[in-house]
Design a protein around this motif. Sequence first.
Motif, PDB file in Angstrom:
ATOM      1  N   ALA A 271       0.676  -1.126  -0.085  1.00 38.60           N
ATOM      2  CA  ALA A 271      -0.062  -0.045  -0.025  1.00 38.60           C
ATOM      3  C   ALA A 271       0.802   1.412   0.008  1.00 38.60           C
ATOM      4  CB  ALA A 271      -0.791  -0.115   1.210  1.00 38.60           C
ATOM      5  N   ARG A 272       2.062   1.232   0.435  1.00 38.50           N
ATOM      6  CA  ARG A 272       2.856   2.322   0.447  1.00 38.50           C
ATOM      7  C   ARG A 272       3.808   2.480  -0.776  1.00 38.50           C
ATOM      8  NH1 ARG A 272       6.564   2.164   5.338  1.00 38.50           N
ATOM      9  NH2 ARG A 272       6.700  -0.181   4.946  1.00 38.50           N
ATOM     10  N   VAL A 273       3.625   1.672  -1.629  1.00 44.12           N
ATOM     11  CA  VAL A 273       4.488   1.674  -2.907  1.00 44.12           C
ATOM     12  C   VAL A 273       3.605   1.815  -4.104  1.00 44.12           C
ATOM     13  CG1 VAL A 273       5.801   0.202  -4.451  1.00 44.12           C
ATOM     14  CG2 VAL A 273       5.969   0.125  -2.064  1.00 44.12           C
ATOM     15  N   ARG A 274       3.770   3.020  -4.824  1.00 39.65           N
ATOM     16  CA  ARG A 274       3.105   3.199  -6.249  1.00 39.65           C
ATOM     17  C   ARG A 274       3.928   2.810  -7.219  1.00 39.65           C
ATOM     18  NH1 ARG A 274      -1.074   6.554  -8.101  1.00 39.65           N
ATOM     19  NH2 ARG A 274      -0.703   7.081 -10.539  1.00 39.65           N
ATOM     20  N   VAL A 275       3.624   2.058  -8.515  1.00 42.36           N
ATOM     21  CA  VAL A 275       4.373   1.867  -9.499  1.00 42.36           C
ATOM     22  C   VAL A 275       3.894   2.649 -10.537  1.00 42.36           C
ATOM     23  CG1 VAL A 275       5.415   0.080 -11.002  1.00 42.36           C
ATOM     24  CG2 VAL A 275       5.216  -0.299  -8.394  1.00 42.36           C
ATOM     25  N   ASP A 276       4.490   3.243 -11.357  1.00 46.15           N
ATOM     26  CA  ASP A 276       4.131   3.753 -12.766  1.00 46.15           C
ATOM     27  C   ASP A 276       5.393   3.530 -13.758  1.00 46.15           C
ATOM     28  OD1 ASP A 276       1.617   5.185 -12.044  1.00 46.15           O
ATOM     29  OD2 ASP A 276       2.882   6.353 -10.674  1.00 46.15           O
ATOM     30  N   LYS A 277       4.913   3.711 -15.033  1.00 45.29           N
ATOM     31  CA  LYS A 277       6.024   3.576 -16.118  1.00 45.29           C
ATOM     32  C   LYS A 277       6.808   4.807 -16.014  1.00 45.29           C
ATOM     33  CE  LYS A 277       3.566   0.156 -18.959  1.00 45.29           C
ATOM     34  NZ  LYS A 277       3.146  -0.196 -20.360  1.00 45.29           N
ATOM     35  N   PHE A 278       6.048   6.192 -16.278  1.00 45.26           N
ATOM     36  CA  PHE A 278       6.818   7.373 -16.620  1.00 45.26           C
ATOM     37  C   PHE A 278       6.105   8.615 -16.103  1.00 45.26           C
ATOM     38  CE2 PHE A 278       7.218  10.570 -19.833  1.00 45.26           C
ATOM     39  CZ  PHE A 278       8.812  10.714 -19.834  1.00 45.26           C
ATOM     40  N   THR A 279       6.694   9.445 -15.868  1.00 48.86           N
ATOM     41  CA  THR A 279       6.387  10.872 -15.606  1.00 48.86           C
ATOM     42  C   THR A 279       7.334  11.682 -16.143  1.00 48.86           C
ATOM     43  OG1 THR A 279       6.055  12.498 -13.912  1.00 48.86           O
ATOM     44  CG2 THR A 279       7.786  10.955 -13.545  1.00 48.86           C
ATOM     45  N   PRO A 280       6.712  12.794 -16.967  1.00 52.99           N
ATOM     46  CA  PRO A 280       7.273  14.217 -17.593  1.00 52.99           C
ATOM     47  C   PRO A 280       7.923  14.936 -16.481  1.00 52.99           C
ATOM     48  CG  PRO A 280       4.982  14.379 -17.538  1.00 52.99           C
ATOM     49  CD  PRO A 280       5.124  13.201 -17.156  1.00 52.99           C
ATOM     50  N   ASP A 281       7.489  14.582 -15.096  1.00 53.33           N
ATOM     51  CA  ASP A 281       8.000  15.590 -14.066  1.00 53.33           C
ATOM     52  C   ASP A 281       8.994  14.810 -13.114  1.00 53.33           C
ATOM     53  OD1 ASP A 281       8.265  18.039 -12.707  1.00 53.33           O
ATOM     54  OD2 ASP A 281       6.273  18.060 -11.945  1.00 53.33           O
ATOM     55  N   PHE A 282       9.703  14.008 -13.808  1.00 55.02           N
ATOM     56  CA  PHE A 282      10.778  13.126 -12.868  1.00 55.02           C
ATOM     57  C   PHE A 282      11.913  14.017 -12.200  1.00 55.02           C
ATOM     58  CE2 PHE A 282      14.596  10.769 -12.802  1.00 55.02           C
ATOM     59  CZ  PHE A 282      14.248   9.498 -11.853  1.00 55.02           C
ATOM     60  N   LEU A 283      12.220  15.181 -12.618  1.00 55.95           N
ATOM     61  CA  LEU A 283      12.999  15.914 -11.910  1.00 55.95           C
ATOM     62  C   LEU A 283      12.342  16.717 -10.610  1.00 55.95           C
ATOM     63  CD1 LEU A 283      16.057  16.972 -12.462  1.00 55.95           C
ATOM     64  CD2 LEU A 283      14.904  19.005 -13.628  1.00 55.95           C
ATOM     65  N   SER A 284      11.201  16.822 -10.676  1.00 54.63           N
ATOM     66  CA  SER A 284      10.472  17.278  -9.539  1.00 54.63           C
ATOM     67  C   SER A 284      10.228  16.326  -8.477  1.00 54.63           C
ATOM     68  CB  SER A 284       9.097  17.838  -9.707  1.00 54.63           C
ATOM     69  OG  SER A 284       9.142  18.983 -10.520  1.00 54.63           O
ATOM     70  N   TYR A 285      10.178  14.992  -8.728  1.00 48.04           N
ATOM     71  CA  TYR A 285      10.101  13.763  -8.081  1.00 48.04           C
ATOM     72  C   TYR A 285      11.498  13.947  -7.293  1.00 48.04           C
ATOM     73  CZ  TYR A 285       5.501  11.980  -9.123  1.00 48.04           C
ATOM     74  OH  TYR A 285       4.162  11.748  -9.236  1.00 48.04           O
ATOM     75  N   LEU A 286      12.293  13.887  -8.028  1.00 46.76           N
ATOM     76  CA  LEU A 286      13.655  13.874  -7.253  1.00 46.76           C
ATOM     77  C   LEU A 286      14.148  14.853  -6.388  1.00 46.76           C
ATOM     78  CD1 LEU A 286      16.411  12.281  -9.893  1.00 46.76           C
ATOM     79  CD2 LEU A 286      14.929  11.025  -8.182  1.00 46.76           C
ATOM     80  N   ALA A 287      13.328  16.078  -6.776  1.00 47.20           N
ATOM     81  CA  ALA A 287      13.731  17.101  -5.828  1.00 47.20           C
ATOM     82  C   ALA A 287      13.025  17.049  -4.633  1.00 47.20           C
ATOM     83  CB  ALA A 287      13.295  18.626  -6.603  1.00 47.20           C
ATOM     84  N   ALA A 288      11.989  16.140  -4.850  1.00 44.18           N
ATOM     85  CA  ALA A 288      11.050  16.026  -3.397  1.00 44.18           C
ATOM     86  C   ALA A 288      11.732  14.943  -2.867  1.00 44.18           C
ATOM     87  CB  ALA A 288       9.723  15.608  -4.001  1.00 44.18           C
ATOM     88  N   ALA A 289      12.269  13.933  -3.260  1.00 48.54           N
ATOM     89  CA  ALA A 289      12.872  12.712  -2.738  1.00 48.54           C
ATOM     90  C   ALA A 289      13.798  12.824  -1.364  1.00 48.54           C
ATOM     91  CB  ALA A 289      13.169  11.694  -3.693  1.00 48.54           C
TER      92      ALA A 289
END
Length: 392
Positions: A271-289
């Motif tokens: 439940a705490r894991v989300r799996v997607d193929k791709f995001t055009p906003d990958f850089l923002s995800y890394l900045a949030a990580a």
Amino acid sequence: MKIIQYCQHVLGVGHLFRSLEISRALSAHRVILVTGGPPVQTGLPAHVREFRLPDLQMDHNFQGLFSSDKNLTVDQIREDRQKRLLALFEKERPDLFLVELYPFGRKAFRFELDPVLKALREKRLPPCSVICSVRDILVEKDDHGKHEARVVKTLNRYFDGVLVHGDPGLVEIRETFGPFDEIKIPVEYTGYIAPRPSAGAGQNMRKQLGLDDREVFIVASAGGGHVGAPLLKAVIRAFARIQRDNCRLQVFAGPFIDPREFDGLRKAASARVRVDKFTPDFLSYLAAADLSVSMGGYNTTMNVLATRVPALLWPFAQNREQRLRARRLAERGILTVLKDADLQPDRLASKMDRLLSRASRPAAAINLDGAVTTAACIRDWPTTHRVNSDAI
């Protein structure tokens, strides 16, 4: 200036995304981006127009080309592509031809590039500057002596210069190209192609995801997805062993992942894991990580450096490119390299937890301004460099 920019992504998406970042930086020019790999959802700025050649891809063992079009043979597609590329030059009459990787790589596409280069040299096409755009590290070739001799001959005969998208303070291209000194045309380093996150991108993404300041956020990714499934499976298993209640994992499996592998990752996710193929906003995800666990491709590695996210990298084992770059960065304390044995769940969980316990985000004293510098080099090329007399 009108620029034809050639990029063929035949296995992953790294070459395409790096070229797109250069395209965006060339905003003062009209850019025709020539592609011919599997379709990828990307947003093009107004000054860039895509010209798609019929699809050709490389098999996973890098042994041959194939097409998703089952109604045509590869030879038929090759002939069609060659004619279309020549016709494009005849119609558009560009001022500059920017060629990604060739002749250092993409030998399988000589059938369409060499006729254009030869026609330019013999003045059967209107003259234009020809520049090679290449990353910092080259992969090994089985026939490396013959290959390198052909590269030097092609560069000196048909090209006006080489732009290396790297920082020589980290790694020099001569380290992976023996006859570097035989190249007679200018070779310039641009710095790494590394898009920066917008101001506040990390905090905005955390709000969008509903993450508060106490929650730990991990991003796992595998580039294009062709070869990263073992890493992502390992991360999901390791994540289940991390003793943190306020922790979430986002997995990006890649647009080209095998559908069965993708289904398997989703079934393994809690439940705490989300799996997607791709995001055009990958850089923002890394900045949030708080932590990134990924393959070690050029683009993902530059995203890690640009966002300063603590990172574990598992380099692609088939060639030296990812291993060499990751090792140099690890030697500087910027990231941690994973070995195959580290994918064992308990061992990987321990490494992930250790990096999550660090309070600081690593900074890299490395030139990441490659896109802007490339655009400046291209803008100034006609006035700062002489035409290659051997290519006349």
